[in-house]
Design an enzyme around this catalytic site. Structure first.
Site, short mmCIF file in Angstrom:
data_model
loop_
_atom_site.label_atom_id
_atom_site.label_comp_id
_atom_site.label_asym_id
_atom_site.label_seq_id
_atom_site.Cartn_x
_atom_site.Cartn_y
_atom_site.Cartn_z
N HIS A 157 31.21 70.55 75.79
CA HIS A 157 31.64 71.85 76.29
C HIS A 157 30.89 73.01 75.63
CE1 HIS A 157 34.94 71.19 79.00
NE2 HIS A 157 35.71 70.58 78.13
N GLY A 211 45.01 67.73 74.07
CA GLY A 211 44.35 66.83 73.12
C GLY A 211 43.46 67.63 72.17
N ALA A 212 42.67 68.53 72.76
CA ALA A 212 41.76 69.35 71.96
C ALA A 212 41.32 70.54 72.80
CB ALA A 212 40.54 68.53 71.55
N MET A 213 40.72 71.54 72.13
CA MET A 213 40.25 72.72 72.85
C MET A 213 38.89 73.12 72.31
SD MET A 213 40.61 75.04 75.11
CE MET A 213 39.32 76.26 75.34
N GLU A 214 37.97 73.35 73.25
CA GLU A 214 36.56 73.50 72.89
C GLU A 214 36.14 74.88 72.41
OE1 GLU A 214 37.72 72.96 76.06
OE2 GLU A 214 36.66 74.20 77.52
N ASN A 215 37.08 75.72 71.97
CA ASN A 215 36.73 77.08 71.53
C ASN A 215 35.34 77.08 70.88
OD1 ASN A 215 39.57 77.85 71.92
ND2 ASN A 215 39.88 76.59 70.10
N HIS A 223 33.46 64.94 73.93
CA HIS A 223 33.84 65.76 75.07
C HIS A 223 33.82 67.24 74.69
CE1 HIS A 223 36.47 66.60 78.71
NE2 HIS A 223 36.75 67.65 77.95
N GLU A 224 34.45 67.56 73.57
CA GLU A 224 34.53 68.98 73.17
C GLU A 224 33.16 69.55 72.83
OE1 GLU A 224 37.27 70.27 73.93
OE2 GLU A 224 38.31 68.34 74.13
N GLU A 254 43.03 78.86 76.55
CA GLU A 254 42.76 78.34 77.89
C GLU A 254 44.06 77.83 78.50
OE1 GLU A 254 40.20 74.91 78.41
OE2 GLU A 254 39.46 75.71 80.28
#
Ligand SMILES: [Zn+2]
Length: 868
Positions: A310, A270-274, A306-307, A137
């Site tokens: 998503h 911070g993070a990625m919601e894959n 949060h992730e 992303e």
């Protein structure tokens, strides 16, 4: 307007060819730090064409073949467009409509830019090892394989990874089968549901994990590099509670058969919601039993929530285009706190939310150079720039406004309706309004479009009128200017007053209105109780006077108190009230006990500290600020008391840091004593470590620098390293600061952390010029490191310049921006310049007013700055 839209569209691929399925085989080579790929894309050709264009950047494509009706076609010509990041295959004859298979072979580099398929390093038994991970992303799947890299080109994926046998290989879906060779293995993953390219992910590294089942029997695993798996327990436990919470709240089960969460040593955001494989910075996922603070725990719970939100908002239903990014980020940022509040009710997360998200949204959106929530974007750099407080925080706050307006049940039913209707598909903002209107029968679009399609927000001006209150609206802008378009908002707003504190709701859809209220003389009135609406409020002086009377008591909610304060300073900055009035209000908060209210107090004083840092009367400001923090800081003390909860622990650190920064000798000396004791081998509670490190640096010299660097080098806990980096930013000696700046670019600091250190130094008036000079001098190097998709990191090293407040600095920053056009960040640059200009204006207008107010406070003795 028209022009803008046209240029935005140029970046979209034509819809004549649609991807249906990707079969991908990826082979990383960790000795050469390269990878190769073989790909088969099943296509639906909707209209006969002689060429096919996909996104691809930084890849070498070695073989191409299109199979149509059993025949093979190879392109006569392959061309790359660097600007559009595409590859076009021209076949020399028309390919008929229908299905076709495109076969590709390609090579790429396992880059060090934390985007695409990138490398990450860590140690195993003292030996440096490489792993690889993906970050796609917004627009970087195209760096890992040629694809139709747009969110509404959903397709299914079958992935195979060929990797060294000893490494762990993960992807979105569970492993289907593994074939082992001599020292490699081929891991085949089950086919994914239809999904966007930016959500595909894989990780190959030396990892270990803990595993648990959530209450719906979804297997959840938390992965770390070797030796750290214990640190994943808190996140695992949190995820096991959050995932079923969302499944129930949305009325839609988690869509995949498993969930993996991985802590990566190198990570840009911070993070990625894959989908099914969420990746994190280590500090966003790992908690060490002995060395992590409560604040770190809260951060992990917030980011995990949060992730996981998503997985529904973003992954299950995805925005049509990046214009609607807020449908992803605004919802995850709103649903995240819901889950955290459910699991950790004593954290009082919704009050923190107002101090944090709500205020950030008001701050960024109060600039002329903000943008509407729904914003036309085209090229990748523009897309990257909308991952900001507008999409996240304003998006979230307007959801909260909507829920307050509809009530939780209708809001939830509307969202369920929306999620079910667009499952595995894409949606735009209007689709959401429609779903909510269908279940509620209320004019949702009319209200919400005024908040998502217009930039900014209104300030409601309130005064007493015969029989009630007169309320009028206009756009609020920090620099005090008027918006010539004179926009109007449709504002549902609440009012509470002394003899009837239960909020009554009204609706403002014009410039001004008078609402009937039976108000007694001298009664307080609070507009926007609990800050459910997204706007500021400016009270006429007599109404403000009544509020001031009760602000030091428990009459108003914490949320109301903190926003009253944030509004006051914002209105002062915009010239709507005198800064001395805002200071007078602020001074009445000195007996406050709540963490969130204190954090807004600290931020407000921090704003003034930055503004006044070079004024001759700065010393009297410092005395005011110090005497403000000192009593509370000394009362709360250094050590945890029986009965202290989460919020007291966080408040302690905040108060000590501030009292120390403003020069409370007793507190800084105690910090130094504890620091020496810790360095000599003693213990130090992680909850006060930041205060101890930072105050030791702020008041220290070369010896403290050396000791802090030793702590930095001897830990492999990134949270501890970050604490040290934040404290290093606090040195006041120019020579030491330059040394720290040099250190920020050394091999000892990961590229993901450098900008945090530089921006930290730039965040206060002592270090700002040094940090800015350093950025200018090293710009080529920084651009080389972060250009591409590291815009978030790059922007951190530009944004702090917004703290400058003189004409000379303004000219210098503007000249640098003009010279360095290549960086992109166009909106950020405009925002920085606007912020500096507005500070200059503020100082010019209220300099004397502030000085007089500070001097007039008899109880604040004037102490020269050097003695504080
Ligand atoms: Zn997000």
């Amino acid at each position: 307007m028209r022009q803008r839209r046209l240029s935005a569209n140029r970046y979209r691929l034509l819809r004549t060819v649609e991807p249906l399925h990707y079969h991908l085989i990826i082979t990383p080579d960790f000795s050469s730090l390269r990878f190769s790929g073989v790909e088969q894309v099943s296509l639906l050709i909707k209209k006969s064409t002689s060429q096919i264009t996909l996104h691809s950047v930084g890849l070498k494509i070695s073989k191409v073949c299109l199979v149509v009706n059993g025949g093979n076609l190879t392109p006569q010509c392959t061309s790359f467009d660097k600007k559009l990041e595409t590859v076009t295959f021209k076949f020399g004859k028309r390919v008929p409509a229908g299905e076709a298979e495109l076969f590709l072979s390609f090579f790429g580099e396992l880059n060090d830019k934390m985007h695409g398929f990138y490398r990450t390093s860590y140690e195993v038994n003292g030996e440096k090892k490489w792993g690889g991970a993906t970050q796609f992303e917004a627009t970087d799947a195209r760096r890992a394989f040629p694809c139709f890299d747009e969110p509404d080109r959903k397709a299914t994926f079958s992935l195979e990874l060929i990797v060294p046998k000893e490494k762990t290989a993960l992807s979105n879906m569970p492993v289907g089968s593994v074939e082992e060779g001599h020292d490699i293995k081929m891991v085949r993953y089950q086919k994914t549901p239809p999904m966007s390219t930016y959500l595909l992910a894989w990780v190959v590294a030396d990892l270990e994990c803990f595993e648990a089942l959530d209450k719906n029997r979804v297997p959840i695993r938390v992965w770390t590099t070797l030796g750290k798996k214990e640190q994943g327990r808190f996140a695992l436990d949190t995820a096991c509670r959050v995932l079923p919470y969302f499944a129930e709240w949305f009325g839609v089960p988690y869509a995949l058969p498993k969930l993996d969460m991985v802590a990566l040593p190198d990570f840009a955001a911070g993070a990625m919601e894959n989908w099914g494989l969420v990746t994190y910075r280590e500090t966003a996922l790992l908690i060490d039993r002995d060395n992590s603070s409560q604040a770190a725990k809260q951060r992990v719970a917030e980011i995990v929530s949060h992730e996981l939100a998503h997985q529904w908002f973003g992954n299950y239903v995805t925005m049509k285009w990046w214009t609607h990014l807020w449908l992803n980020e605004g919802f995850a940022s709103y649903m995240g706190p819901k889950a955290v509040n459910h699991i950790f009710p004593d954290w009082d997360i919704w009050t923190q939310y107002v101090a944090d998200d709500y205020c950030s949204a008001l701050h960024l959106d109060g600039l002329k150079n903000t943008h509407p929530v729904e914003v036309g974007v085209g090229d990748p750099r523009e897309i990257s720039e909308v991952f900001d407080a507008i999409s996240y925080s304003k998006g979230s706050v307007i959801n909260r406004m909507l829920e307050h307006y509809l009530g939780e049940e209708l809001f939830r039913r509307g969202l369920r309706h929306y999620l079910t209707r667009y499952a595995y598909k894409n949606a735009a903002t209007d689709d959401l309004w429609k779903a909510l209107e269908e279940v509620s029968g209320k004019p949702i679009k009319e209200i919400m479009a005024s908040f998502t399609r217009q930039p900014g927000y209104p300030v409601l001006k309130v005064q007493r009128a015969r029989g009630g209150l007169r309320i009028s609206q206009e756009r609020f802008i920090f620099d005090g200017s008027k918006d010539k378009k004179d926009p109007l908002w449709k504002v549902p707003f609440g009012v509470a007053y002394e003899s009837d504190p239960e909020p009554i709701f009204f609706y403002l859809d014009r410039r001004s209105t008078t609402i009937p209220l039976e108000l007694d003389d001298g009664e307080w009135v609070k507009v926007n109780p609990d800050q459910s609406g997204f706007y500021r409020v400016s009270y006429a002086p007599e109404l403000m006077g009544e509020l001031k009377r009760v602000v030091g008591t428990q009459t108003l909610s914490k949320v109301d108190k903190l926003e009253l304060l944030d509004d006051a300073l914002a209105l002062a900055k915009a010239g709507l009230v005198k800064t001395s009035d805002a200071l007078g209000l602020l001074a009445s908060y000195s007996k406050e006990e709540d963490f969130s209210v204190w954090s807004v107090l600290a931020a407000s004083l921090g704003t003034l500290d930055n503004l006044l840092g070079r004024e001759a009367f700065y010393g009297s400001f410092v005395v005011f600020a110090k005497e403000f923090f000192t009593p509370a800081a000394r009362l709360i003390g250094w050590d945890k008391k029986p009965g202290d909860g989460h919020l007291e622990v966080m408040l302690r650190s905040l108060l000590l840091l501030n009292a120390g920064w403003y020069g409370d000798r007793k507190i800084t000396e105690e910090a130094q004593r504890r620091f020496q004791e810790f360095v000599a081998g003693g213990t130090l509670n992680p909850d006060i470590r930041q205060a101890v490190y930072t105050l030791s640096a702020e008041n220290g010299g070369g010896e403290e620098l050396e000791a802090l660097l030793k702590i930095y080098d001897s830990t492999d806990l990134q949270e501890e390293k970050m604490r040290v980096l934040r404290s290093l930013a606090g040195f006041r000696d120019g020579q030491l600061l330059r040394q720290v700046l040099q250190f920020s670019l050394s091999e000892r600091v990961r590229a993901q952390d450098t900008p945090i250190l530089i921006a930290g130094i730039g965040s206060h008036s002592v270090g700002r010029s040094a940090a800015w000079d350093f950025v200018k001098r090293n710009w080529k190097k920084l651009l080389g490191r972060y250009e591409g998709s590291g815009l978030g990191l790059l922007s951190m090293m530009v944004e702090f310049a917004a703290g400058f407040s003189s004409e000379e600095e303004l000219r210098d920053v503007a000249a640098f921006f003009r010279k360095e056009r290549r960086m992109g960040l166009d909106r950020t640059k405009r925002q920085v310049l606007e912020s500096i200009r507005s500070k200059i204006k503020w100082l010019r207008r209220d300099r004397q007013d502030i000085e007089e107010w500070l001097r007039s406070r008899a109880d604040y003795k004037l102490v020269p700055f050097g003695n504080r």
